[in-house]
Design a protein around this motif. Structure first.
Motif, short mmCIF file in Angstrom:
data_model
loop_
_atom_site.label_atom_id
_atom_site.label_comp_id
_atom_site.label_asym_id
_atom_site.label_seq_id
_atom_site.Cartn_x
_atom_site.Cartn_y
_atom_site.Cartn_z
N ASN A 1 68.34 56.71 52.15
CA ASN A 1 68.52 55.52 51.33
C ASN A 1 67.87 54.35 52.07
O ASN A 1 68.49 53.69 52.88
CB ASN A 1 70.04 55.31 51.18
N ARG A 2 66.58 54.15 51.81
CA ARG A 2 65.86 53.20 52.66
C ARG A 2 64.98 52.25 51.86
O ARG A 2 64.67 52.49 50.69
CB ARG A 2 65.01 53.95 53.67
N ALA A 3 64.55 51.20 52.54
CA ALA A 3 63.68 50.21 51.93
C ALA A 3 62.33 50.86 51.62
O ALA A 3 61.91 51.79 52.33
CB ALA A 3 63.50 49.03 52.88
N PRO A 4 61.63 50.38 50.57
CA PRO A 4 60.40 51.04 50.14
C PRO A 4 59.21 50.85 51.06
O PRO A 4 58.21 51.56 50.93
CB PRO A 4 60.11 50.37 48.79
N ASN A 5 59.29 49.89 51.97
CA ASN A 5 58.09 49.50 52.72
C ASN A 5 58.03 50.08 54.13
O ASN A 5 57.13 49.77 54.89
CB ASN A 5 58.00 47.97 52.79
N ILE A 6 59.03 50.90 54.50
CA ILE A 6 59.07 51.40 55.88
C ILE A 6 59.08 52.93 55.90
O ILE A 6 59.80 53.57 55.13
CB ILE A 6 60.32 50.85 56.62
N SER A 7 58.28 53.48 56.82
CA SER A 7 58.31 54.92 57.06
C SER A 7 58.58 55.10 58.55
O SER A 7 57.79 54.63 59.38
CB SER A 7 56.94 55.51 56.70
N HIS A 8 59.67 55.74 58.88
CA HIS A 8 59.96 55.99 60.30
C HIS A 8 59.79 57.47 60.55
O HIS A 8 60.50 58.30 59.99
CB HIS A 8 61.37 55.54 60.66
N LEU A 9 58.83 57.80 61.40
CA LEU A 9 58.53 59.21 61.66
C LEU A 9 58.78 59.54 63.12
O LEU A 9 58.41 58.75 64.00
CB LEU A 9 57.07 59.51 61.31
N GLU B 1 57.76 44.21 42.11
CA GLU B 1 56.40 44.72 42.17
C GLU B 1 56.06 45.10 43.62
O GLU B 1 55.40 46.12 43.89
CB GLU B 1 55.43 43.64 41.63
N TYR B 2 56.54 44.28 44.56
CA TYR B 2 56.30 44.56 45.98
C TYR B 2 56.91 45.92 46.35
O TYR B 2 56.29 46.75 47.03
CB TYR B 2 56.95 43.46 46.82
N ALA B 3 58.13 46.15 45.87
CA ALA B 3 58.82 47.41 46.18
C ALA B 3 58.04 48.59 45.57
O ALA B 3 57.86 49.62 46.21
CB ALA B 3 60.24 47.37 45.64
N ARG B 4 57.57 48.41 44.33
CA ARG B 4 56.82 49.49 43.67
C ARG B 4 55.53 49.80 44.44
O ARG B 4 55.21 50.94 44.72
CB ARG B 4 56.45 49.09 42.24
N HIS B 5 54.81 48.73 44.79
CA HIS B 5 53.52 48.92 45.47
C HIS B 5 53.72 49.56 46.85
O HIS B 5 53.04 50.54 47.20
CB HIS B 5 52.78 47.59 45.62
N LEU C 1 64.94 43.11 48.72
CA LEU C 1 66.25 43.09 48.07
C LEU C 1 66.51 41.70 47.49
O LEU C 1 65.96 40.71 47.97
CB LEU C 1 67.37 43.43 49.07
N GLY C 2 67.41 41.62 46.51
CA GLY C 2 67.73 40.34 45.89
C GLY C 2 68.68 39.53 46.77
O GLY C 2 69.80 39.96 47.05
N LEU C 3 68.22 38.35 47.17
CA LEU C 3 69.07 37.53 48.05
C LEU C 3 70.29 36.97 47.31
O LEU C 3 71.34 36.76 47.91
CB LEU C 3 68.26 36.38 48.65
N LYS C 4 70.14 36.74 46.01
CA LYS C 4 71.30 36.21 45.26
C LYS C 4 72.45 37.21 45.30
O LYS C 4 73.60 36.83 45.50
CB LYS C 4 70.91 35.92 43.82
N GLU C 5 72.11 38.49 45.11
CA GLU C 5 73.16 39.52 45.13
C GLU C 5 73.79 39.58 46.52
O GLU C 5 75.01 39.65 46.67
CB GLU C 5 72.59 40.91 44.79
N GLY D 1 59.71 58.01 68.18
CA GLY D 1 59.63 57.49 66.81
C GLY D 1 58.51 56.48 66.65
O GLY D 1 58.19 55.73 67.58
N VAL D 2 57.90 56.48 65.48
CA VAL D 2 56.89 55.46 65.17
C VAL D 2 57.23 54.87 63.80
O VAL D 2 57.52 55.61 62.85
CB VAL D 2 55.46 56.03 65.13
N ARG D 3 57.23 53.54 63.74
CA ARG D 3 57.48 52.87 62.46
C ARG D 3 56.15 52.43 61.85
O ARG D 3 55.40 51.69 62.48
CB ARG D 3 58.37 51.64 62.68
N PHE D 4 55.90 52.92 60.65
CA PHE D 4 54.75 52.45 59.88
C PHE D 4 55.34 51.58 58.77
O PHE D 4 56.23 52.03 58.04
CB PHE D 4 54.00 53.64 59.26
N SER D 5 54.84 50.37 58.64
CA SER D 5 55.39 49.53 57.57
C SER D 5 54.25 48.95 56.75
O SER D 5 53.19 48.61 57.26
CB SER D 5 56.31 48.46 58.14
N PHE D 6 54.50 48.91 55.46
CA PHE D 6 53.46 48.67 54.46
C PHE D 6 53.67 47.32 53.78
O PHE D 6 54.80 46.83 53.72
CB PHE D 6 53.50 49.82 53.44
N GLY D 7 52.60 46.75 53.27
CA GLY D 7 52.72 45.43 52.66
C GLY D 7 51.82 45.27 51.47
O GLY D 7 51.18 46.23 50.99
#
Ligand code: PLP
Length: 365
Positions: free
Chosen positions: A278-286, A248-252, A174-178, A336-342
């Motif tokens: 409504n979640r961040a692109p890098n986390i999958s919580h299953l 680009e990070y969010a897209r990838h 997310l944009g820190l300035k905002e 629950g298991v959190r898979f997070s991507f980078g």
């Protein structure tokens, strides 16, 4: 070959960031408080890092306080910013929840809804007559759920209450300035944005901040202790890079995360549930029908590094407080298991990991 899907726990140090840090660990090793050349060079590095963090977040350098990690920044802000009691959401990281319990003015709790979001209405209902600070995180570290900071901040402004947000998980997506344009204070951590462990920051734009560590005059006399010049220089550079590259990070990460999730969901059907709209692109919580520590161990044996929620509570058998807050049963809150991507996650890894998850779940029955 192991596959690392725990980027929300920590990220590897970027090579460029390491190069930025090395001179401050070697020839420019001085104490930033010393008056001689060694000290001046270290002090210059620390103040340059402060300017860089400030520029990246859209705040003044005098509003940036370096800390040793996100936990310290959370403790400082939540315990010692402003007056009166603090109102925190019930899905905050343990660093915020534990600090809130120690705040001299006391604490009240705003409840999240079933999707894991904390609405401004929920915060308003939880305010006390003496609430001086509201603390709601930007991105939940277990579910990735994005929180409505602008609405909560508008409520806080109307009521004359300070607003703090834990942005440790937000800084890469997310944009820190905002965020800083609507919050009075935020916390950050270097090791979540491909920087080193051992550095973080508390940014305070408004409100009186009480001292955290008695000692020398470091951090404007509010946090004594020799500043880790190499770590804060690495942090500032890493944060700048993360913010510049966040789209680009969010897209990838969304691409590999969605690929992973679609294979797991179609392979396991009813036996798994994905959390968060409504979640961040890098986390999958299953949440798995047969999840919990046994599944995590099977995944580990299969070479998949994931997490059973927050990294720092993974060794406890306690159910996730975030899942419980979302209205899940104790059993679900343990499953629950959190898979997070980078940035280093490849599509091939996402596919291989998904197939391993399916086979671990089969083996788990
Ligand atoms: N806040 C959130 C949302 C986090 O995810 C974490 C780390 O997992 C922290 C705070 C603590 O940060 P640190 O590990 O730098 O102490």
């Amino acid at each position: 070959m192991e596959i690392y899907l725990d980027y929300a726990a920590t990220t590897p140090l970027d090579e460029e960031v390491l190069q930025e840090m090395l001179p401050l660990l070697k020839e420019n090793f001085g104490n930033a408080a010393s008056l001689h050349g060694y000290g001046r060079r270290a002090a210059y590095a620390v103040e340059t890092a402060r300017e860089r963090v400030a520029e990246t977040a859209g705040v003044k350098p005098s509003e940036v306080f370096f800390t040793s990690c996100g936990t310290e920044a959370d403790n400082w802000g939540v315990r010692l910013l402003g007056e009166g009691s603090v109102c925190v959401s019930n899905i905050e990281h343990a660093a915020v929840l534990s600090a809130a319990e120690r705040r001299a003015g006391g604490v009240s709790y705003a409840a999240c809804n079933r999707e894991g979001a904390v609405t401004a209405d929920a915060v308003e209902r939880a305010l006390l007559p003496d609430t001086g600070l509201v603390a709601v995180m930007a991105v939940n570290n277990e579910t990735g759920c994005l929180q409505p900071l602008a609405e909560i901040s508008a409520l806080c402004k109307r009521k004359g209450i300070l607003m703090f947000s834990d942005c440790v998980q937000a800084a890469s997506v997310l944009g820190l300035k905002e965020i800083c344009s609507v919050c009075d204070a935020i916390s950050l951590s270097a090791h979540k944005v491909y920087g080193p462990k051992g550095a973080g920051a508390l940014i305070v734009k408004n409100g009186t901040l009480k001292p955290l560590i008695a000692g020398g005059e470091q951090e404007r006399g509010l946090r004594g202790g020799t500043v880790n010049a190499a770590a804060v220089a690495g942090f500032a550079f890493a944060l700048e890079r993360a913010q510049k590259g966040r789209e680009e990070y969010a897209r990838h990460t969304a691409r590999v995360r969605d690929l992973f999730e679609s294979i797991v969901l179609s392979g396991l059907g009813e036996r798994v549930r994905a959390d968060g709209e409504n979640r961040a692109p890098n986390i999958s919580h299953l949440t798995f029908a047969n999840g919990g520590i046994a599944l995590l161990s099977r995944l580990d044996l299969a070479g998949i590094a994931a997490s059973g929620g927050a990294a720092c509570s993974v060794h406890s058998a306690r159910p996730s407080h975030v899942m419980l807050a979302m209205g899940r049963t104790e059993e679900e809150a343990r499953a629950g298991v959190r898979f997070s991507f980078g940035k280093h996650t490849t599509e091939e890894q996402a596919e291989r990991a998904a197939r391993a998850v399916i086979s671990c779940c089969g083996a788990n029955e």
